[in-house]
Design a protein around this motif. Sequence first.
Motif, PDB file in Angstrom:
ATOM      1  N   GLU A 200     -53.855 116.806  38.101  1.00 13.27           N
ATOM      2  CA  GLU A 200     -53.492 118.016  38.834  1.00 13.27           C
ATOM      3  C   GLU A 200     -52.190 118.557  38.240  1.00 13.27           C
ATOM      4  OE1 GLU A 200     -53.201 117.381  43.021  1.00 13.27           O
ATOM      5  OE2 GLU A 200     -55.266 116.677  43.226  1.00 13.27           O
ATOM      6  N   ILE A 201     -52.151 119.871  38.010  1.00 10.29           N
ATOM      7  CA  ILE A 201     -50.980 120.466  37.363  1.00 10.29           C
ATOM      8  C   ILE A 201     -50.527 121.696  38.135  1.00 10.29           C
ATOM      9  CG2 ILE A 201     -50.008 121.385  35.230  1.00 10.29           C
ATOM     10  CD1 ILE A 201     -52.327 120.071  33.711  1.00 10.29           C
ATOM     11  N   ASP A 202     -49.262 121.699  38.512  1.00  9.05           N
ATOM     12  CA  ASP A 202     -48.629 122.894  39.060  1.00  9.05           C
ATOM     13  C   ASP A 202     -47.901 123.587  37.922  1.00  9.05           C
ATOM     14  OD1 ASP A 202     -48.965 122.950  42.101  1.00  9.05           O
ATOM     15  OD2 ASP A 202     -48.335 120.875  41.753  1.00  9.05           O
ATOM     16  N   VAL A 203     -48.240 124.853  37.696  1.00  7.80           N
ATOM     17  CA  VAL A 203     -47.674 125.623  36.590  1.00  7.80           C
ATOM     18  C   VAL A 203     -46.867 126.790  37.139  1.00  7.80           C
ATOM     19  CG1 VAL A 203     -48.194 126.896  34.473  1.00  7.80           C
ATOM     20  CG2 VAL A 203     -49.719 125.044  35.216  1.00  7.80           C
ATOM     21  N   ILE A 204     -45.656 126.964  36.632  1.00 10.14           N
ATOM     22  CA  ILE A 204     -44.833 128.119  36.994  1.00 10.14           C
ATOM     23  C   ILE A 204     -44.601 128.942  35.737  1.00 10.14           C
ATOM     24  CG2 ILE A 204     -42.634 128.909  37.932  1.00 10.14           C
ATOM     25  CD1 ILE A 204     -42.455 126.274  39.481  1.00 10.14           C
ATOM     26  N   VAL A 205     -45.091 130.182  35.756  1.00  8.08           N
ATOM     27  CA  VAL A 205     -44.952 131.096  34.623  1.00  8.08           C
ATOM     28  C   VAL A 205     -43.968 132.192  35.016  1.00  8.08           C
ATOM     29  CG1 VAL A 205     -46.156 132.584  32.990  1.00  8.08           C
ATOM     30  CG2 VAL A 205     -47.352 130.635  34.000  1.00  8.08           C
ATOM     31  N   LEU A 206     -42.898 132.316  34.248  1.00  7.83           N
ATOM     32  CA  LEU A 206     -41.805 133.220  34.631  1.00  7.83           C
ATOM     33  C   LEU A 206     -42.022 134.650  34.126  1.00  7.83           C
ATOM     34  CD1 LEU A 206     -38.910 130.663  34.256  1.00  7.83           C
ATOM     35  CD2 LEU A 206     -39.700 131.729  36.375  1.00  7.83           C
ATOM     36  N   ARG A 207     -43.145 135.181  34.488  1.00  6.80           N
ATOM     37  CA  ARG A 207     -43.480 136.583  34.275  1.00  6.80           C
ATOM     38  C   ARG A 207     -44.601 136.928  35.246  1.00  6.80           C
ATOM     39  NH1 ARG A 207     -48.443 137.068  32.165  1.00  6.80           N
ATOM     40  NH2 ARG A 207     -49.264 135.430  30.817  1.00  6.80           N
ATOM     41  N   PRO A 208     -44.841 138.207  35.513  1.00  7.20           N
ATOM     42  CA  PRO A 208     -45.978 138.574  36.365  1.00  7.20           C
ATOM     43  C   PRO A 208     -47.300 138.236  35.674  1.00  7.20           C
ATOM     44  CG  PRO A 208     -44.407 140.388  36.165  1.00  7.20           C
ATOM     45  CD  PRO A 208     -44.026 139.372  35.143  1.00  7.20           C
ATOM     46  N   GLU A 209     -48.348 138.084  36.451  1.00  8.89           N
ATOM     47  CA  GLU A 209     -49.648 137.749  35.875  1.00  8.89           C
ATOM     48  C   GLU A 209     -50.130 138.851  34.934  1.00  8.89           C
ATOM     49  OE1 GLU A 209     -54.010 136.029  37.258  1.00  8.89           O
ATOM     50  OE2 GLU A 209     -52.544 136.667  38.763  1.00  8.89           O
ATOM     51  N   LYS A 210     -49.871 140.113  35.303  1.00 15.75           N
ATOM     52  CA  LYS A 210     -50.209 141.231  34.431  1.00 15.75           C
ATOM     53  C   LYS A 210     -49.004 141.535  33.544  1.00 15.75           C
ATOM     54  CE  LYS A 210     -51.512 146.107  34.343  1.00 15.75           C
ATOM     55  NZ  LYS A 210     -51.623 147.373  35.106  1.00 15.75           N
ATOM     56  N   ILE A 211     -49.209 141.539  32.233  1.00 12.61           N
ATOM     57  CA  ILE A 211     -48.119 141.791  31.287  1.00 12.61           C
ATOM     58  C   ILE A 211     -47.588 143.205  31.458  1.00 12.61           C
ATOM     59  CG2 ILE A 211     -47.569 142.057  28.829  1.00 12.61           C
ATOM     60  CD1 ILE A 211     -49.325 139.673  28.262  1.00 12.61           C
ATOM     61  N   ASP A 212     -46.287 143.339  31.452  1.00 11.55           N
ATOM     62  CA  ASP A 212     -45.609 144.614  31.691  1.00 11.55           C
ATOM     63  C   ASP A 212     -46.011 145.680  30.666  1.00 11.55           C
ATOM     64  OD1 ASP A 212     -43.483 146.300  32.869  1.00 11.55           O
ATOM     65  OD2 ASP A 212     -42.562 146.058  30.897  1.00 11.55           O
ATOM     66  N   ASP A 213     -46.286 146.895  31.170  1.00  7.37           N
ATOM     67  CA  ASP A 213     -46.635 147.995  30.270  1.00  7.37           C
ATOM     68  C   ASP A 213     -45.800 149.240  30.556  1.00  7.37           C
ATOM     69  OD1 ASP A 213     -47.679 148.694  32.693  1.00  7.37           O
ATOM     70  OD2 ASP A 213     -49.735 149.024  32.004  1.00  7.37           O
ATOM     71  N   THR A 214     -44.571 149.038  31.048  1.00  9.98           N
ATOM     72  CA  THR A 214     -43.696 150.166  31.331  1.00  9.98           C
ATOM     73  C   THR A 214     -43.208 150.803  30.029  1.00  9.98           C
ATOM     74  OG1 THR A 214     -41.813 148.637  31.481  1.00  9.98           O
ATOM     75  CG2 THR A 214     -42.903 149.243  33.534  1.00  9.98           C
ATOM     76  N   PRO A 215     -42.905 152.106  30.056  1.00  6.88           N
ATOM     77  CA  PRO A 215     -42.451 152.806  28.842  1.00  6.88           C
ATOM     78  C   PRO A 215     -41.191 152.180  28.261  1.00  6.88           C
ATOM     79  CG  PRO A 215     -43.016 154.369  30.567  1.00  6.88           C
ATOM     80  CD  PRO A 215     -43.022 153.015  31.207  1.00  6.88           C
ATOM     81  N   TRP A 216     -41.086 152.221  26.940  1.00  8.88           N
ATOM     82  CA  TRP A 216     -39.926 151.637  26.250  1.00  8.88           C
ATOM     83  C   TRP A 216     -39.557 152.529  25.083  1.00  8.88           C
ATOM     84  CZ3 TRP A 216     -39.511 150.030  21.148  1.00  8.88           C
ATOM     85  CH2 TRP A 216     -38.360 149.303  20.816  1.00  8.88           C
ATOM     86  N   LYS A 217     -38.268 152.613  24.798  1.00  6.55           N
ATOM     87  CA  LYS A 217     -37.801 153.437  23.691  1.00  6.55           C
ATOM     88  C   LYS A 217     -36.675 152.716  22.960  1.00  6.55           C
ATOM     89  CE  LYS A 217     -36.068 158.046  22.521  1.00  6.55           C
ATOM     90  NZ  LYS A 217     -35.636 159.366  23.052  1.00  6.55           N
ATOM     91  N   ALA A 218     -36.741 152.743  21.616  1.00 12.06           N
ATOM     92  CA  ALA A 218     -35.737 152.056  20.800  1.00 12.06           C
ATOM     93  C   ALA A 218     -34.531 152.948  20.528  1.00 12.06           C
ATOM     94  CB  ALA A 218     -36.357 151.625  19.481  1.00 12.06           C
ATOM     95  N   ASN A 219     -33.363 152.319  20.484  1.00  8.59           N
ATOM     96  CA  ASN A 219     -32.132 153.013  20.088  1.00  8.59           C
ATOM     97  C   ASN A 219     -31.720 152.660  18.663  1.00  8.59           C
ATOM     98  OD1 ASN A 219     -31.602 154.340  22.631  1.00  8.59           O
ATOM     99  ND2 ASN A 219     -31.082 152.321  23.450  1.00  8.59           N
ATOM    100  N   ASN A 220     -32.129 151.459  18.207  1.00  6.58           N
ATOM    101  CA  ASN A 220     -31.797 151.028  16.848  1.00  6.58           C
ATOM    102  C   ASN A 220     -32.753 149.913  16.430  1.00  6.58           C
ATOM    103  OD1 ASN A 220     -30.651 148.437  17.821  1.00  6.58           O
ATOM    104  ND2 ASN A 220     -29.040 149.758  18.665  1.00  6.58           N
ATOM    105  N   MET A 221     -32.632 149.451  15.193  1.00  7.73           N
ATOM    106  CA  MET A 221     -33.555 148.443  14.670  1.00  7.73           C
ATOM    107  C   MET A 221     -33.436 147.113  15.394  1.00  7.73           C
ATOM    108  SD  MET A 221     -31.884 147.252  11.029  1.00  7.73           S
ATOM    109  CE  MET A 221     -31.687 148.917  10.396  1.00  7.73           C
ATOM    110  N   LEU A 222     -32.255 146.799  15.928  1.00  9.85           N
ATOM    111  CA  LEU A 222     -32.091 145.560  16.652  1.00  9.85           C
ATOM    112  C   LEU A 222     -32.870 145.585  17.966  1.00  9.85           C
ATOM    113  CD1 LEU A 222     -28.302 144.893  15.992  1.00  9.85           C
ATOM    114  CD2 LEU A 222     -30.248 143.712  14.973  1.00  9.85           C
ATOM    115  N   ASP A 223     -32.933 146.761  18.594  1.00  9.98           N
ATOM    116  CA  ASP A 223     -33.750 146.909  19.789  1.00  9.98           C
ATOM    117  C   ASP A 223     -35.215 146.626  19.467  1.00  9.98           C
ATOM    118  OD1 ASP A 223     -31.645 147.554  21.408  1.00  9.98           O
ATOM    119  OD2 ASP A 223     -32.010 149.714  21.393  1.00  9.98           O
TER     120      ASP A 223
END
Length: 301
Positions: A200-223
């Motif tokens: 028996e295994i209890d698993v804790i995943v530190l993100r929501p079950e559905k992967i985030d798809d919110t808008p994102w925008k880069a400011n530089n190459m490091l971003d």
Amino acid sequence: MEKNKIIRSLVISGGGAKGAWAGGLIQQMIEERGYDWDMYFGTSTGSLLITLTPLHEMNKLKEAYTSVNNENIFSVNPFTKKGKINVINAACRILKGKTSLGESGELEKLIRKMFTIDNFYDVVLLNKDVYPCVTNYTNNRVEYLHNKFATYDEYVKFTLASTSVPLAMNLVDINNVQYLDGGVVMHVPIQKAIDEGADEIDVIVLRPEKIDDTPWKANNMLDVLMRTIDIMQDQISQTNVIIGQLKAKEKDVKLRIRYTPYKLTDNSLIFNKEQMLKWWEEGYEFGRKDNMSVKVILKKN
């Protein structure tokens, strides 16, 4: 392990500061529902959590997670106060040929202060099997250290390596082999728990079950580079869970997987005391409402 016993395991994913949420959930599971496990597997922040969890030292873990900030962890902080990459610092380190944008020079001291040599041997005396996960950069493979076959110093070094995130933190050298975060390969080490005989295994995943798809925008190459790492970790995490589920079905292993109810942060390497205390409390309350509660108390007599 006795084969006629049900072997129960706890698996905790990587997630940096988000580990505070997992800590609160685990504390509730132990204190209010009597959970206990035989084996513990962790990647990155999960490796930190599995140090004291076998001892049920959750208040000590809570203190560790809610009393630090970036200055306590980084000797060279790669981020600004707003959580963005420090571009000037990054440019200087690139020109100097450094292998990371920051250095976690204080982290090993914090690990040793939180998890003492007495704690280490207490876990062994309780017959608990603990496996921090790391990525061997020298030989290109995932590795686990078994606490029962390690010295205290080896265990601390492997835990440090497991928590050392690529780009943000420096490589950890152990016996002329270079290591970093196990999450590069195995973000959620369910497979290892099954391979070691968990029923028996209890698993804790530190993100929501559905992967985030919110808008994102880069400011530089490091971003762009940091965003690339985030996307890769999400995909690795998702793949680890899917393969773990398939293997669990094949081996008739019971899985209970818990995800965070929302995306906790865009940068899990910003360690804010107030925020982590809030996550810890949210994890605890999540445990109270958890519909995966088991009717039989897991704690062994």
